[in-house]
Design a protein around this motif. Structure first.
Motif, PDB file in Angstrom:
ATOM      1  N   HIS A 229       2.032   3.007   1.781  1.00 57.90           N
ATOM      2  CA  HIS A 229       3.043   3.271   3.072  1.00 57.90           C
ATOM      3  C   HIS A 229       4.314   2.348   3.069  1.00 57.90           C
ATOM      4  CE1 HIS A 229       1.366   6.064   5.269  1.00 57.90           C
ATOM      5  NE2 HIS A 229      -0.424   6.072   5.353  1.00 57.90           N
TER       6      HIS A 229
ATOM      7  N   ARG B  83       6.756  -6.134   4.904  1.00 61.94           N
ATOM      8  CA  ARG B  83       6.758  -5.671   3.475  1.00 61.94           C
ATOM      9  C   ARG B  83       6.970  -6.796   2.961  1.00 61.94           C
ATOM     10  NH1 ARG B  83       7.491   0.289   5.402  1.00 61.94           N
ATOM     11  NH2 ARG B  83       7.737  -0.359   7.662  1.00 61.94           N
TER      12      ARG B  83
ATOM     13  N   ASN C  79       5.444 -13.663  10.552  1.00 64.77           N
ATOM     14  CA  ASN C  79       7.173 -13.264   9.538  1.00 64.77           C
ATOM     15  C   ASN C  79       7.640 -14.174   9.989  1.00 64.77           C
ATOM     16  OD1 ASN C  79       8.689 -12.305  12.002  1.00 64.77           O
ATOM     17  ND2 ASN C  79       7.858 -10.461  10.693  1.00 64.77           N
TER      18      ASN C  79
ATOM     19  N   TYR D 174      -3.922  -5.647  13.996  1.00 65.96           N
ATOM     20  CA  TYR D 174      -2.781  -5.699  13.712  1.00 65.96           C
ATOM     21  C   TYR D 174      -1.458  -5.360  14.671  1.00 65.96           C
ATOM     22  CZ  TYR D 174      -5.462  -5.898   9.243  1.00 65.96           C
ATOM     23  OH  TYR D 174      -6.251  -6.229   8.227  1.00 65.96           O
TER      24      TYR D 174
ATOM     25  N   GLN E  93       0.809  -1.066   0.181  1.00 65.75           N
ATOM     26  CA  GLN E  93      -0.066   0.066   0.035  1.00 65.75           C
ATOM     27  C   GLN E  93       0.981   1.672  -0.069  1.00 65.75           C
ATOM     28  OE1 GLN E  93       1.072   0.916   2.902  1.00 65.75           O
ATOM     29  NE2 GLN E  93       0.084   0.547   5.061  1.00 65.75           N
TER      30      GLN E  93
ATOM     31  N   SER F  55       4.366  -4.497  11.318  1.00 66.02           N
ATOM     32  CA  SER F  55       4.027  -4.644   9.727  1.00 66.02           C
ATOM     33  C   SER F  55       3.908  -5.614   9.022  1.00 66.02           C
ATOM     34  CB  SER F  55       4.100  -3.349   9.107  1.00 66.02           C
ATOM     35  OG  SER F  55       5.135  -3.009   9.942  1.00 66.02           O
TER      36      SER F  55
ATOM     37  N   VAL G 105       2.370 -10.375  13.584  1.00 66.00           N
ATOM     38  CA  VAL G 105       1.903  -9.955  13.115  1.00 66.00           C
ATOM     39  C   VAL G 105       0.285  -9.451  12.855  1.00 66.00           C
ATOM     40  CG1 VAL G 105       4.014  -9.682  10.947  1.00 66.00           C
ATOM     41  CG2 VAL G 105       1.874 -10.673  10.774  1.00 66.00           C
TER      42      VAL G 105
ATOM     43  N   MET H 158       3.848  -1.060   3.491  1.00 68.33           N
ATOM     44  CA  MET H 158       3.754  -1.911   3.633  1.00 68.33           C
ATOM     45  C   MET H 158       2.788  -3.338   3.249  1.00 68.33           C
ATOM     46  SD  MET H 158       3.695  -0.034   7.663  1.00 68.33           S
ATOM     47  CE  MET H 158       2.718   0.784   7.265  1.00 68.33           C
ATOM     48  N   CYS H 159       2.807  -4.040   3.142  1.00 67.93           N
ATOM     49  CA  CYS H 159       1.326  -4.813   3.169  1.00 67.93           C
ATOM     50  C   CYS H 159       0.706  -4.744   3.476  1.00 67.93           C
ATOM     51  CB  CYS H 159       1.632  -6.898   4.066  1.00 67.93           C
ATOM     52  SG  CYS H 159       0.376  -7.593   2.731  1.00 67.93           S
ATOM     53  N   HIS H 160      -0.730  -3.959   2.679  1.00 69.71           N
ATOM     54  CA  HIS H 160      -2.120  -3.897   3.220  1.00 69.71           C
ATOM     55  C   HIS H 160      -2.805  -4.800   3.815  1.00 69.71           C
ATOM     56  CE1 HIS H 160      -6.403  -2.705   1.862  1.00 69.71           C
ATOM     57  NE2 HIS H 160      -6.153  -2.086   1.342  1.00 69.71           N
ATOM     58  N   GLY H 161      -3.238  -4.733   4.714  1.00 67.42           N
ATOM     59  CA  GLY H 161      -3.734  -5.087   6.102  1.00 67.42           C
ATOM     60  C   GLY H 161      -4.897  -6.317   5.289  1.00 67.42           C
TER      61      GLY H 161
END
Length: 149
Positions: A53, A94, A121, A89, A51, A92, A127, A55-58
């Protein structure tokens, strides 16, 4: 015709569902473990999941947890769907992270169940934490027909 042992039944259900699950397969998810009331899936975070920022989109993490939930609650060859779920969450993820979702059955009644899913992760860091509530509908998981309420 005799029913297979619980572990074999869980595997047959997972194989049948996964063969029809375009969403999970197209995101690169893999089932790494399956058993009665449990499932472990992995997914690697790639470019399409990032996304604004970086980071992986939630939503992708939610989808991974939801898929693990679905496979865990459908291990008894009784078509089961989500009645509700929530996610917290914790950290984050990545690009390149290998995420693992482990689903565990906490309670199962005649038509409802509760499942907890932890996403970690590749370093073992949590996470996200997800809780799913299931509802059994009519139908068999191993059949190709649509479940009916």
């Amino acid at each position: 015709m005799t029913q297979p042992d619980p572990q074999t039944l869980a595997r047959e259900c997972a194989d049948a569902m996964f063969s029809r699950d375009h969403a999970s397969r197209n995101l690169g998810m893999e089932i790494v473990a399956i058993g009665p009331g449990t499932a472990t899936l992995t997914m690697t975070v790639d470019d399409r999941m990032i996304q604004g920022h970086g980071m992986c989109h939630g939503g992708y993490m939610f989808t991974l947890a939801d898929s693990a939930f679905a496979f865990a609650c459908n291990t008894y060859d009784l078509a089961t769907v989500a009645a509700g779920c929530s996610i917290e969450y914790m950290a984050s993820a990545r690009k390149g992270d290998q995420l693992t979702a482990r689903a565990i059955e906490r309670a199962r009644g005649r038509r409802t169940g509760v499942y907890d899913i932890e996403i970690t992760n590749q370093d073992g860091r949590t996470v996200a934490l997800f809780r799913g509530k299931s509802h059994q509908v009519q139908g068999s998981v191993r059949d190709t027909g649509d479940p009916q309420e």
